[in-house]
Design a protein around this motif. Structure first.
Motif, PDB file in Angstrom:
ATOM      1  N   ILE A 152      65.893  48.476  95.057  1.00  0.00           N
ATOM      2  CA  ILE A 152      65.118  48.845  93.861  1.00  0.00           C
ATOM      3  C   ILE A 152      63.990  49.797  94.229  1.00  0.00           C
ATOM      4  N   ASP A 153      63.295  49.509  95.329  1.00  0.00           N
ATOM      5  CA  ASP A 153      62.215  50.395  95.771  1.00  0.00           C
ATOM      6  C   ASP A 153      62.756  51.787  96.086  1.00  0.00           C
ATOM      7  N   ASP A 154      63.922  51.843  96.749  1.00  0.00           N
ATOM      8  CA  ASP A 154      64.536  53.138  97.049  1.00  0.00           C
ATOM      9  C   ASP A 154      64.870  53.891  95.767  1.00  0.00           C
ATOM     10  N   ARG A 155      65.414  53.195  94.800  1.00  0.00           N
ATOM     11  CA  ARG A 155      65.777  53.842  93.524  1.00  0.00           C
ATOM     12  C   ARG A 155      64.521  54.317  92.796  1.00  0.00           C
ATOM     13  N   ASP A 156      63.453  53.512  92.857  1.00  0.00           N
ATOM     14  CA  ASP A 156      62.198  53.923  92.226  1.00  0.00           C
ATOM     15  C   ASP A 156      61.695  55.231  92.837  1.00  0.00           C
ATOM     16  N   LEU A 157      61.787  55.329  94.174  1.00  0.00           N
ATOM     17  CA  LEU A 157      61.359  56.566  94.837  1.00  0.00           C
ATOM     18  C   LEU A 157      62.242  57.741  94.424  1.00  0.00           C
TER      19      LEU A 157
END
Length: 89
Positions: free
Chosen positions: A40-45
């Protein structure tokens, strides 16, 4: 009486095994949650980068559009002045 202690000991052993299994499952679920949070953090970035790129492109488009409008206005002014000069002749 000893049979009851054996049954109690067996029940306790079953509970210990059940608790150990639950602990392992809990650790697995915690790890899965950490992994998913990382995704999720990767997708947010990625989304933030895409938004930044979109804003940059939008700004570039607006700048280009304004330049074209100014050039067209200048050309229209020149054409109008040429037309007026020919009309006077």
């Amino acid at each position: 009486m000893i049979k009851q202690f054996d049954q109690l000991e067996s029940a306790v052993n079953d509970l210990v095994a059940l608790i150990e299994g639950m602990k392992k499952e809990n650790q697995r679920v915690k790890q899965e949650a950490r992994d998913l949070k990382g995704v999720i953090d990767d997708r947010d970035l990625e989304i933030l980068q895409l938004q930044e790129d979109l804003n940059k492109r939008s700004t570039e488009y607006d700048t280009e559009k304004n330049e074209i409008e100014h050039k067209l206005e200048g050309l229209l002014g020149r054409v109008s002045s040429i037309t007026e000069e020919k009309g006077e002749n």
